[in-house]
Enzyme design. Structure first.
Site, mmCIF file in Angstrom:
data_model
loop_
_atom_site.group_PDB
_atom_site.id
_atom_site.type_symbol
_atom_site.label_atom_id
_atom_site.label_comp_id
_atom_site.label_asym_id
_atom_site.label_seq_id
_atom_site.Cartn_x
_atom_site.Cartn_y
_atom_site.Cartn_z
ATOM 1 N N HIS A 45 -1.523 -5.636 1.485
ATOM 2 C CA HIS A 45 -2.771 -6.393 1.298
ATOM 3 C C HIS A 45 -2.438 -7.758 0.718
ATOM 4 C CE1 HIS A 45 -6.720 -7.551 -0.230
ATOM 5 N NE2 HIS A 45 -6.083 -7.891 -1.342
ATOM 6 N N ARG A 105 3.429 -7.268 8.884
ATOM 7 C CA ARG A 105 2.769 -6.223 9.681
ATOM 8 C C ARG A 105 3.303 -6.194 11.108
ATOM 9 N NH1 ARG A 105 -3.248 -7.669 7.427
ATOM 10 N NH2 ARG A 105 -3.320 -6.237 5.644
ATOM 11 N N THR A 132 -4.598 -8.377 10.570
ATOM 12 C CA THR A 132 -4.997 -7.082 9.987
ATOM 13 C C THR A 132 -4.508 -5.902 10.825
ATOM 14 O OG1 THR A 132 -6.980 -8.120 9.083
ATOM 15 C CG2 THR A 132 -6.999 -5.710 9.261
ATOM 16 N N ARG A 152 -0.950 -14.778 3.484
ATOM 17 C CA ARG A 152 -1.624 -14.184 4.654
ATOM 18 C C ARG A 152 -0.807 -14.455 5.919
ATOM 19 N NH1 ARG A 152 -6.252 -10.918 4.116
ATOM 20 N NH2 ARG A 152 -7.159 -11.872 5.966
ATOM 21 N N TYR A 173 -11.966 -2.829 -2.610
ATOM 22 C CA TYR A 173 -12.446 -2.991 -1.233
ATOM 23 C C TYR A 173 -13.977 -2.913 -1.145
ATOM 24 C CZ TYR A 173 -7.901 -3.126 1.121
ATOM 25 O OH TYR A 173 -6.662 -3.511 1.597
ATOM 26 N N GLU A 190 -9.140 -10.117 -7.798
ATOM 27 C CA GLU A 190 -8.171 -9.030 -7.645
ATOM 28 C C GLU A 190 -7.086 -9.078 -8.721
ATOM 29 O OE1 GLU A 190 -7.157 -9.600 -3.514
ATOM 30 O OE2 GLU A 190 -9.111 -8.861 -2.860
ATOM 31 N N PHE A 215 -14.844 2.974 8.137
ATOM 32 C CA PHE A 215 -13.501 3.394 7.709
ATOM 33 C C PHE A 215 -13.343 3.423 6.185
ATOM 34 C CE2 PHE A 215 -13.373 -1.195 8.637
ATOM 35 C CZ PHE A 215 -12.933 -1.704 7.425
ATOM 36 N N LYS A 246 0.842 -1.196 0.000
ATOM 37 C CA LYS A 246 0.000 0.000 0.000
ATOM 38 C C LYS A 246 0.888 1.261 0.000
ATOM 39 C CE LYS A 246 -3.635 -2.460 2.535
ATOM 40 N NZ LYS A 246 -4.476 -2.468 3.755
ATOM 41 N N ASN A 295 -1.405 -0.347 7.500
ATOM 42 C CA ASN A 295 -0.842 -1.685 7.736
ATOM 43 C C ASN A 295 -0.043 -2.226 6.555
ATOM 44 O OD1 ASN A 295 -2.965 -2.322 6.098
ATOM 45 N ND2 ASN A 295 -4.032 -3.631 7.574
HETATM 46 N N1 UDP Z 1 -9.133 -1.353 7.943
HETATM 47 C C1 UDP Z 1 -9.149 -0.166 8.665
HETATM 48 N N2 UDP Z 1 -9.767 -0.147 9.889
HETATM 49 C C2 UDP Z 1 -10.362 -1.250 10.410
HETATM 50 C C3 UDP Z 1 -10.338 -2.450 9.673
HETATM 51 C C4 UDP Z 1 -9.710 -2.460 8.438
HETATM 52 O O1 UDP Z 1 -8.613 0.843 8.212
HETATM 53 O O2 UDP Z 1 -10.903 -1.166 11.524
HETATM 54 C C5 UDP Z 1 -8.463 -1.365 6.627
HETATM 55 C C6 UDP Z 1 -7.066 -1.957 6.699
HETATM 56 O O3 UDP Z 1 -6.245 -1.248 5.778
HETATM 57 C C7 UDP Z 1 -7.292 -3.379 6.202
HETATM 58 C C8 UDP Z 1 -8.390 -3.155 5.143
HETATM 59 O O4 UDP Z 1 -9.226 -2.162 5.719
HETATM 60 O O5 UDP Z 1 -6.121 -3.941 5.658
HETATM 61 C C9 UDP Z 1 -9.200 -4.365 4.807
HETATM 62 O O6 UDP Z 1 -9.673 -4.975 5.967
HETATM 63 P P1 UDP Z 1 -9.744 -6.566 6.089
HETATM 64 O O7 UDP Z 1 -10.582 -6.863 7.286
HETATM 65 O O8 UDP Z 1 -10.173 -7.139 4.779
HETATM 66 O O9 UDP Z 1 -8.252 -6.955 6.465
HETATM 67 P P2 UDP Z 1 -7.030 -7.612 5.635
HETATM 68 O O10 UDP Z 1 -7.600 -8.630 4.702
HETATM 69 O O11 UDP Z 1 -6.330 -6.474 4.934
HETATM 70 O O12 UDP Z 1 -6.156 -8.203 6.715
#
Ligand code: UDP
Length: 151
Positions: A115, A102, A91, A85, A49, A126, A57, A9, A112
């Protein structure tokens, strides 16, 4: 063999973390299939997204993703989706284990740095969204006969 979509990102690109992140995936043994540094527009960020559209958010997330270049990648290997992952970590970086990307490089969920697709369905969607549907990576090719001289 599986393919997954990974994206550094804008915060990760700004902080110069593309190199260390590539290294971790390569050290693990995944094979880089495609990569590009690019700006993404609001439409692509919102599509990517889309599942979070109703979350509080979402607006900030889209603004953040469009705030600078991202590094989009396709990695291949056995269990690449779950494996990526695991390398990436939880996350929220506050909960991400040390040793994960992370866990080692980030502090807050809003920044974070990376992705990774969360399922085969997301990975397919994607990869198509960022790289098109082509089976093979979009490598520019040239015809040697058309080149007058080398620089
Ligand atoms: N995110 C955020 N606040 C939150 C949860 C998620 O800003 O409380 C953002 C964060 O950048 C995250 C993205 O939204 O990576 C997508 O969330 P997801 O739950 O899909 O997590 P990921 O798959 O990225 O671990």
């Amino acid at each position: 063999m599986e393919r997954t979509f990974v994206m550094v990102k804008p915060d990760g690109v700004r902080r110069g973390l593309v190199g260390p992140i590539l290294t971790r995936f390569e050290q693990k043994g995944f094979k880089l299939q495609d990569l590009k540094l690019m700006m993404i527009d609001r439409e692509l960020a919102e599509q990517h997204y889309g599942e979070h559209r109703e979350r509080p958010f979402f607006g900030e997330l889209v603004s953040f993703l469009t705030s600078g270049k991202v590094c989009a990648m396709v990695w291949e290997g056995p269990n690449a989706i779950a494996g990526a992952r695991l390398l990436i970590g939880q996350t929220n970086p506050a909960n991400a284990a040390p040793g994960t990307i992370r866990g080692d490089f980030a502090l807050e969920v809003s920044e974070n740095i990376i992705h990774g697709s969360d399922s085969a369905e997301s990975a397919g969607r994607e990869i198509a969204l960022f790289f098109g549907d082509a089976e093979e990576p979009d490598i520019p090719r040239f015809n040697i006969d058309e080149i007058d001289s080398y620089p």
